[in-house]
Structure formats: structure tokens, C-alpha cells
Design a protein around this motif. Structure first.
Motif, PDB file in Angstrom:
ATOM      1  N   ALA A  93       0.846  -1.194   0.000  1.00 42.63           N
ATOM      2  CA  ALA A  93       0.000   0.000   0.000  1.00 42.63           C
ATOM      3  C   ALA A  93       0.876   1.237   0.000  1.00 42.63           C
ATOM      4  CB  ALA A  93      -0.917  -0.003   1.219  1.00 42.63           C
ATOM      5  N   GLY A  94       0.289   2.340  -0.433  1.00 48.79           N
ATOM      6  CA  GLY A  94       1.027   3.598  -0.460  1.00 48.79           C
ATOM      7  C   GLY A  94       0.199   4.677  -1.118  1.00 48.79           C
ATOM      8  N   TYR A  95       0.898   5.590  -1.805  1.00 48.10           N
ATOM      9  CA  TYR A  95       0.263   6.738  -2.431  1.00 48.10           C
ATOM     10  C   TYR A  95       0.718   6.875  -3.871  1.00 48.10           C
ATOM     11  CZ  TYR A  95      -0.944   7.926   2.345  1.00 48.10           C
ATOM     12  OH  TYR A  95      -1.449   7.870   3.617  1.00 48.10           O
ATOM     13  N   LYS A  96      -0.052   7.618  -4.645  1.00 46.40           N
ATOM     14  CA  LYS A  96       0.246   7.809  -6.060  1.00 46.40           C
ATOM     15  C   LYS A  96       1.648   8.355  -6.266  1.00 46.40           C
ATOM     16  CE  LYS A  96      -1.306  10.410 -10.085  1.00 46.40           C
ATOM     17  NZ  LYS A  96      -2.284  11.391 -10.586  1.00 46.40           N
ATOM     18  N   ASP A  97       2.037   9.354  -5.485  1.00 46.17           N
ATOM     19  CA  ASP A  97       3.322  10.016  -5.688  1.00 46.17           C
ATOM     20  C   ASP A  97       4.519   9.202  -5.203  1.00 46.17           C
ATOM     21  OD1 ASP A  97       2.003  12.157  -6.811  1.00 46.17           O
ATOM     22  OD2 ASP A  97       1.867  13.246  -4.916  1.00 46.17           O
ATOM     23  N   THR A  98       4.319   8.370  -4.194  1.00 44.88           N
ATOM     24  CA  THR A  98       5.446   7.640  -3.606  1.00 44.88           C
ATOM     25  C   THR A  98       5.483   6.170  -3.980  1.00 44.88           C
ATOM     26  OG1 THR A  98       4.198   7.209  -1.587  1.00 44.88           O
ATOM     27  CG2 THR A  98       5.579   9.191  -1.627  1.00 44.88           C
ATOM     28  N   GLY A  99       4.415   5.663  -4.562  1.00 43.75           N
ATOM     29  CA  GLY A  99       4.349   4.245  -4.903  1.00 43.75           C
ATOM     30  C   GLY A  99       3.928   3.405  -3.714  1.00 43.75           C
ATOM     31  N   VAL A 100       3.915   2.097  -3.903  1.00 46.54           N
ATOM     32  CA  VAL A 100       3.470   1.194  -2.844  1.00 46.54           C
ATOM     33  C   VAL A 100       4.662   0.496  -2.195  1.00 46.54           C
ATOM     34  CG1 VAL A 100       1.178   0.784  -3.819  1.00 46.54           C
ATOM     35  CG2 VAL A 100       3.069  -0.703  -4.478  1.00 46.54           C
ATOM     36  N   ASN A 101       4.509   0.186  -0.910  1.00 46.53           N
ATOM     37  CA  ASN A 101       5.510  -0.550  -0.147  1.00 46.53           C
ATOM     38  C   ASN A 101       4.854  -1.755   0.492  1.00 46.53           C
ATOM     39  OD1 ASN A 101       7.794   1.274  -0.420  1.00 46.53           O
ATOM     40  ND2 ASN A 101       6.581   2.690   0.816  1.00 46.53           N
ATOM     41  N   ARG A 102       5.673  -2.733   0.797  1.00 49.42           N
ATOM     42  CA  ARG A 102       5.171  -3.953   1.431  1.00 49.42           C
ATOM     43  C   ARG A 102       4.731  -3.661   2.864  1.00 49.42           C
ATOM     44  NH1 ARG A 102       8.719  -9.455   1.909  1.00 49.42           N
ATOM     45  NH2 ARG A 102       7.844 -10.176   3.855  1.00 49.42           N
ATOM     46  N   TYR A 103       3.488  -4.009   3.177  1.00 51.78           N
ATOM     47  CA  TYR A 103       2.960  -3.856   4.523  1.00 51.78           C
ATOM     48  C   TYR A 103       2.907  -5.186   5.258  1.00 51.78           C
ATOM     49  CZ  TYR A 103       1.430   0.983   4.900  1.00 51.78           C
ATOM     50  OH  TYR A 103       1.399   2.337   5.041  1.00 51.78           O
ATOM     51  N   PHE A 104       2.583  -6.240   4.515  1.00 48.05           N
ATOM     52  CA  PHE A 104       2.414  -7.527   5.178  1.00 48.05           C
ATOM     53  C   PHE A 104       2.511  -8.640   4.145  1.00 48.05           C
ATOM     54  CE2 PHE A 104       0.223 -11.022   7.239  1.00 48.05           C
ATOM     55  CZ  PHE A 104       0.650 -10.909   8.543  1.00 48.05           C
ATOM     56  N   ALA A 105       3.117  -9.749   4.535  1.00 49.38           N
ATOM     57  CA  ALA A 105       3.123 -10.961   3.719  1.00 49.38           C
ATOM     58  C   ALA A 105       2.898 -12.120   4.673  1.00 49.38           C
ATOM     59  CB  ALA A 105       4.444 -11.123   2.986  1.00 49.38           C
ATOM     60  N   GLY A 106       1.973 -12.996   4.334  1.00 49.91           N
ATOM     61  CA  GLY A 106       1.712 -14.097   5.257  1.00 49.91           C
ATOM     62  C   GLY A 106       0.869 -15.200   4.667  1.00 49.91           C
ATOM     63  N   ASP A 107       0.642 -16.196   5.493  1.00 47.47           N
ATOM     64  CA  ASP A 107      -0.161 -17.367   5.140  1.00 47.47           C
ATOM     65  C   ASP A 107      -1.596 -17.145   5.594  1.00 47.47           C
ATOM     66  OD1 ASP A 107       2.093 -19.029   4.273  1.00 47.47           O
ATOM     67  OD2 ASP A 107       2.663 -19.006   6.383  1.00 47.47           O
ATOM     68  N   VAL A 108      -2.534 -17.608   4.784  1.00 48.36           N
ATOM     69  CA  VAL A 108      -3.948 -17.476   5.127  1.00 48.36           C
ATOM     70  C   VAL A 108      -4.298 -18.487   6.215  1.00 48.36           C
ATOM     71  CG1 VAL A 108      -6.309 -17.711   4.272  1.00 48.36           C
ATOM     72  CG2 VAL A 108      -4.576 -16.592   2.865  1.00 48.36           C
ATOM     73  N   ARG A 109      -4.765 -17.981   7.362  1.00 41.48           N
ATOM     74  CA  ARG A 109      -5.290 -18.853   8.423  1.00 41.48           C
ATOM     75  C   ARG A 109      -6.699 -19.291   8.073  1.00 41.48           C
ATOM     76  NH1 ARG A 109      -3.988 -15.399  13.914  1.00 41.48           N
ATOM     77  NH2 ARG A 109      -1.812 -16.029  14.145  1.00 41.48           N
TER      78      ARG A 109
END
Length: 196
Positions: A93-109
Motif C-alpha cells: 500500500a502507499g500513495y500515487k506520488d510515492t508508490g506502494v511498499n510492502r505492509y504484510f506478507a503471510g499465510d492465510v489462516r
């Protein structure tokens, strides 16, 4: 008030969902689905009405960090594919001007599909490294004189989590196992024992 073709504060979100193939030993046929909310309320293939809402909970405890992500309006085929074991999700997630960054990566419970006001809402509950936390096993013997740092790296890699700066600081882990070391059982429990 912004028009329907503009997201609040020009926010961007990309959700990459990897579902395993039907053969659990086949790592080449992993199917990836991307939901990208970018510029307007459409995803990358032009479907209107998909929304992504998320909450990430981080902790300094040894248990996995968690996240809840809700996506609206997956089609019936996509909803069915999410019911398999081994589904992984990457949230950026992020913004139009700055681009997106990784917030979370995980396995589906778990994932639940709920009908709400004419929309389908798919609610994911995730844990980072959750499958390894629950199921990773270790069965290793280390010869006498093995460096403690080598044992930590080996068992950490079996868990499948990012070892971060542990690799850089491995030289700071002093000592050897004079009599050797045998690791057997839950990889998380053995890793915790070795770290202590």
C-alpha cells in the motif's frame, strides 16, 4: 468530496494472492492473482467496485504478526480458489506520488466470504510464517564442534522466515557444540531453545 473516479488522498493498494496448484509437491504451477486499486475504483483488468480494507497487528513477541484483509467483489471462481490450503498473500500500500511498499506478507489462516449489501466480501485472516509456525519440523544432527551460529542459521532457514540481520551478525554468536547437537521436533520450539 472526491468524485467516484478518485481515491481518497490518492491512495494505492496492491494485493497479490498466490494459490497452490492441486499437486502439493508442484511448486512451479502456483497461480497468482493480483487485485490492484490504482487511480480509481477499478482493478488491473477494469472491474469496478473492488475495495481493499486492512488492519495489521505487529508484536515483539515470538508469535506471528497478524493481519485482517477484506476484499470486495471477487467472482465465484476466485472465491472458490481461495479455499485451498497454502494460500499466501502479499499486501502492498502507499500513495500515487510515492508508490506502494510492502505492509504484510503471510499465510492465510482462514478466509470467509460474506454477502453484504449486494457485495461479496472476502475476509482474510493471516499470520506471517503461520504455516511454518504450526507445521515445520526438524530432524537434524550436527557433528561435534559445530558452530552455534551454523545451527541457528540452519534451523532458522527450515522455519522459512526471513532471518533479517541474523546472517550479518552470525559471527557474534559465539561457541560450539562440543558434543554435537541433535534437533528433533517442532522447528519453532527447537529454534527457540537454540536462541536461548
Amino acid at each position: 468530496m472526491a468524485g467516484t473516479d478518485q481515491l481518497l488522498f490518492d491512495r494505492r493498494c496492491r494485493l497479490t494472492i498466490a494459490t497452490p496448484s492441486d499437486d502439493p509437491t508442484n511448486f512451479k504451477d502456483v497461480k497468482t492473482q493480483v487485485v490492484e486499486i490504482d487511480g480509481g475504483v477499478t482493478d488491473q483488468v477494469g472491474r469496478v467496485g473492488q475495495r481493499v480494507q486492512f488492519k495489521v497487528t505487529r508484536t515483539l513477541k515470538k508469535e506471528p504478526n497478524t493481519s485482517e484483509i477484506t476484499v470486495s467483489n471477487f467472482n465465484s471462481h476466485s472465491r472458490a480458489s481461495l479455499q485451498k490450503r497454502g494460500v499466501k498473500v502479499l499486501l502492498e500500500a502507499g500513495y500515487k506520488d510515492t508508490g506502494v511498499n510492502r505492509y504484510f506478507a503471510g499465510d492465510v489462516r482462514s478466509v470467509d466470504h460474506i454477502r453484504a449489501d449486494g457485495d461479496w466480501e472476502s475476509k482474510f485472516r493471516l499470520g506471517d510464517g503461520q504455516r511454518a509456525w504450526n507445521y515445520a519440523r526438524v530432524k537434524e544432527s550436527f557433528a561435534p564442534g559445530t558452530q552455534r551460529a551454523d545451527v541457528v542459521k540452519k534451523i532458522g532457514s527450515l522455519i522459512g522466515v526471513d532471518l533479517g540481520n541474523l546472517i550479518d551478525r552470525a559471527g557474534q554468536i559465539e561457541g560450539v557444540y562440543e558434543q554435537g547437537f541433535t534437533a528433533f521436533g517442532s522447528a519453532v520450539r527447537v529454534f527457540d531453545q537454540v536462541i536461548k
